[in-house]
Design a protein around this motif. Structure first.
Motif, PDB file in Angstrom:
ATOM      1  N   SER A 248      -9.490  -7.010   2.280  1.00 34.57           N
ATOM      2  CA  SER A 248     -10.101  -6.749   3.585  1.00 34.57           C
ATOM      3  C   SER A 248     -11.582  -7.119   3.603  1.00 34.57           C
ATOM      4  CB  SER A 248      -9.938  -5.275   3.963  1.00 34.57           C
ATOM      5  OG  SER A 248     -10.698  -4.452   3.100  1.00 34.57           O
TER       6      SER A 248
ATOM      7  N   ASP B 127       0.871  -1.176   0.000  1.00 30.90           N
ATOM      8  CA  ASP B 127       0.000   0.000   0.000  1.00 30.90           C
ATOM      9  C   ASP B 127       0.910   1.228   0.000  1.00 30.90           C
ATOM     10  OD1 ASP B 127       0.913   0.212   2.616  1.00 30.90           O
ATOM     11  OD2 ASP B 127      -0.958  -0.433   3.525  1.00 30.90           O
TER      12      ASP B 127
ATOM     13  N   GLN C 138      -5.931  -3.338   1.193  1.00 30.79           N
ATOM     14  CA  GLN C 138      -7.363  -3.245   1.480  1.00 30.79           C
ATOM     15  C   GLN C 138      -8.194  -4.114   0.543  1.00 30.79           C
ATOM     16  OE1 GLN C 138      -9.141   0.642   2.091  1.00 30.79           O
ATOM     17  NE2 GLN C 138      -7.153   1.531   2.583  1.00 30.79           N
TER      18      GLN C 138
ATOM     19  N   SER D 184      -2.648  -3.054  -3.292  1.00 33.92           N
ATOM     20  CA  SER D 184      -3.624  -2.675  -2.267  1.00 33.92           C
ATOM     21  C   SER D 184      -3.801  -3.804  -1.274  1.00 33.92           C
ATOM     22  CB  SER D 184      -4.970  -2.338  -2.912  1.00 33.92           C
ATOM     23  OG  SER D 184      -5.966  -2.149  -1.920  1.00 33.92           O
TER      24      SER D 184
END
Length: 435
Positions: free
Chosen positions: A250, A117, A247, A245
């Protein structure tokens, strides 16, 4: 105390081979996976992704990236079959782990998932660079897209990406309908590395920059040159996934609804979970993994493999190719598998026919050239493991007693010879007896 130490050492020597050889050609699915985290909270914030892996039979070993006891191998044997690095900000791994040991891990044929990230350290960037992926040098830069963003996002950094690689082997046969949400850092691919491939690409309107400051110069990475998620399959068939990424994996983005700007379609759930699940199946060899049996060849009408062929022999060739379905070996079906009859260059190149049961076969005539040939099958298809098989066989010319007694193409020469003899006889007779 000495006896206890010896007992522990002996037990370790017996157990380690069992752990290190849990990966096998006959059962290619990786089972024991080391998960490195830079924060323990990631275990709960990314629990859905980890749960899908556990439900498929993976044994996940969670450790902090700076754990002083980290090690990928012991006594020369690897302890894990796969590695997941969800520690983008880690400056230095603990224990004996470093970028070189991770490179050696991949070189040994094992698999890697690496996620970064905006906080990506030089260590993580260096590992990605070894795999042909170059993250944006600006540590504050993120992917920004003013046309392909999620409508729930205000600064246009939550990208709704739908430019996916077209490969059933990598992403499965079920189409990912909903866009994949991405918030992170851009990367580009090394143009000299033909092993790395974009799986999720940015749109032509995307660029990489600091979202909190105005642009003072044109961004270095723009448009479709930006890769969001990339994969690499090494020459030894080890597989690597690199994501810009963290995320993306996630629970929040897995459960999040998505509507792409300018699109009337609204999805209750993003494509992240399906994308991450299918991609993990590929990287851990649950899909797209091929194996081939031995190359079989013999003369037409025979069953035994000869030690040598003669020029112009008619022969039959076959090879069995199977694909791992995640649970068992299934027949591989394709129409683009080829065999070469090779000596310095291919003298014969034939596309193999298939019986739809995994057996590929063809027949051809040995060329009118003698020497040491090879049957070669070199098969590389997007998303599938590479097959490279060869078998050597000598080819001899005709023996002196195997040639035809009279060769049709030589009839003019035969005629010329006998005509000369007859002419000489007539000439001699006329010369001797004509007055």
């Amino acid at each position: 105390m000495m006896n206890l130490s010896r007992s522990v050492a002996l037990i370790s020597l017996f157990l380690l081979p069992l752990l290190s050889f849990s990966f096998s050609v006959d059962n290619p699915t990786d089972r024991r996976v080391l998960v490195l985290l830079d924060d323990v909270s990631l275990k709960s914030s990314h629990s859905i992704f980890f749960s899908t892996l556990k439900s498929r039979g993976f044994d996940l070993d969670f450790k902090l990236a700076d754990d002083s006891k980290l090690a990928l191998q012991r006594y020369g044997q690897y302890l894990y079959d796969g590695l997941i690095v969800f520690a983008p900000s880690t400056e230095r791994f603990g224990g004996s782990l470093d970028s070189k040991s991770i490179a050696d891990f991949v070189d040994s044929g094992r698999d890697l998932i690496l996620s970064a990230d905006t906080s990506a350290s030089d260590l993580i960037r260096g590992i990605a660079l070894e795999c042909g992926v170059d993250f944006d040098e600006d540590s504050s830069a993120m992917v920004i897209d003013h046309s392909s963003f999620s409508v729930s996002d205000g600064d246009h950094t939550l990208i709704a990406a739908d430019d996916l690689v077209k490969s059933d082997a990598i992403l499965g046969k079920t189409k990912i309908e909903a866009p994949v949400l991405f918030r992170g850092v851009a990367h580009s691919l090394n143009p000299t590395n033909n092993l790395v491939l974009k799986v999720l690409s940015a749109s032509p309107s995307a660029y990489s920059a600091n979202p909190s400051s105005k642009l003072s110069s044109p961004p270095q990475l723009t448009g479709s040159a930006i890769s969001l998620v990339s994969v690499m399959q090494a020459r030894n068939n080890a597989r690597v996934v690199i994501s810009g990424s963290l995320q993306l994996f996630s629970d929040r983005l897995f459960r999040s609804g998505v509507q792409k700007a300018g699109s009337p379609n609204k999805y209750e759930k993003s494509g992240n979970e399906q994308f991450a699940t299918e991609l993990s199946k590929w990287v851990f060899h649950e899909r797209g993994h091929l194996k081939a049996g031995s190359l079989v060849h013999h003369r037409v009408g025979e069953t035994d493999e000869p030690a040598i062929y003669r020029i112009k022999d008619d022969l039959e060739f076959s090879v069995e190719i199977l694909e791992w379905s995640g649970k068992s070996w299934e027949p591989y079906v394709a129409d683009d598998v080829q065999v070469q009859f090779y000596m310095m260059s291919p003298y014969v190149l034939k596309t193999l026919s298939t019986d739809k049961k995994g057996m590929f076969h063809t027949s051809f005539k040995v060329p009118d050239v003698y020497g040491v040939f090879q049957f070669k099958v070199e098969y590389g298809k997007l998303g599938y493991t590479t097959l490279s098989l060869s078998k050597q066989i000598p080819v001899r010319p005709y023996r002196h007693n195997e040639y035809e007694r009279f060769i049709p193409t030589a009839y003019p020469y035969y005629g010329a010879c006998f005509t000369t003899m007859a002419g000489f006889f007539v000439f001699s007779f006329v010369y001797l007896y004509h007055k």
